[in-house]
Design a protein around this motif. Sequence first.
Motif, PDB file in Angstrom:
ATOM      1  N   LEU A  20      42.728  32.379  34.596  1.00  0.00           N
ATOM      2  CA  LEU A  20      44.202  31.388  34.577  1.00  0.00           C
ATOM      3  C   LEU A  20      45.091  31.968  35.745  1.00  0.00           C
ATOM      4  CD1 LEU A  20      44.887  30.664  30.762  1.00  0.00           C
ATOM      5  CD2 LEU A  20      44.315  29.225  32.639  1.00  0.00           C
ATOM      6  N   ARG A  21      45.189  33.286  35.683  1.00  0.00           N
ATOM      7  CA  ARG A  21      46.233  34.020  36.400  1.00  0.00           C
ATOM      8  C   ARG A  21      45.593  33.818  38.118  1.00  0.00           C
ATOM      9  NH1 ARG A  21      49.085  36.211  39.739  1.00  0.00           N
ATOM     10  NH2 ARG A  21      50.286  38.224  39.290  1.00  0.00           N
ATOM     11  N   SER A  23      43.960  31.363  39.196  1.00  0.00           N
ATOM     12  CA  SER A  23      44.146  29.958  39.627  1.00  0.00           C
ATOM     13  C   SER A  23      45.455  29.673  39.802  1.00  0.00           C
ATOM     14  CB  SER A  23      43.973  28.975  38.310  1.00  0.00           C
ATOM     15  OG  SER A  23      44.745  29.059  37.403  1.00  0.00           O
ATOM     16  N   ASP A  24      46.547  30.370  39.898  1.00  0.00           N
ATOM     17  CA  ASP A  24      47.837  30.244  40.354  1.00  0.00           C
ATOM     18  C   ASP A  24      48.527  28.684  40.028  1.00  0.00           C
ATOM     19  OD1 ASP A  24      50.263  30.713  41.863  1.00  0.00           O
ATOM     20  OD2 ASP A  24      49.433  29.910  43.465  1.00  0.00           O
ATOM     21  N   GLY A  25      48.386  28.642  38.630  1.00  0.00           N
ATOM     22  CA  GLY A  25      48.816  27.410  37.788  1.00  0.00           C
ATOM     23  C   GLY A  25      47.699  26.284  38.279  1.00  0.00           C
ATOM     24  N   PHE A  26      46.468  26.593  38.293  1.00  0.00           N
ATOM     25  CA  PHE A  26      45.480  25.466  38.588  1.00  0.00           C
ATOM     26  C   PHE A  26      45.713  25.028  40.005  1.00  0.00           C
ATOM     27  CE2 PHE A  26      44.419  25.410  33.975  1.00  0.00           C
ATOM     28  CZ  PHE A  26      43.165  26.013  34.317  1.00  0.00           C
ATOM     29  N   ARG A  27      46.396  25.640  40.879  1.00  0.00           N
ATOM     30  CA  ARG A  27      46.725  25.202  42.467  1.00  0.00           C
ATOM     31  C   ARG A  27      45.363  25.300  42.991  1.00  0.00           C
ATOM     32  NH1 ARG A  27      51.695  25.599  40.992  1.00  0.00           N
ATOM     33  NH2 ARG A  27      52.412  27.965  41.249  1.00  0.00           N
TER      34      ARG A  27
END
Length: 108
Positions: A20-21, A23-27
């Motif tokens: 999750l971390r 993914s950068d906010g799923f960017r």
Amino acid sequence: MMWLVLATAIGVEVFATLGLRASDGFRKRAWIVPVAVGYLASFYLLWLTLGLGMPVGIAYGVWTACGVALVAVLARYLFGDPLTVKMLIGIGLIIGGVLTIELAGVVH
């Protein structure tokens, strides 16, 4: 056997949380599937642990406490997240609390 399954559940959950971390906010969309699969697998393994007979208070306590401690320490080294003395004391208190629950759970 149930402790091995629980340890695997913890490892998978830590991977998913660090994902999750990462993914950068799923960017960074490449992380969506590993995170989703990781959380599903972790819950499945926790469910298996309970099915093998571990009391829910112990299983969930160990699962969450180990997850919090491992994520905090690994995020420090992987992402440069803060890890202060107060946070380390908190991790120590979490570990102490889980050990207390575990030892109390042994006595019937």
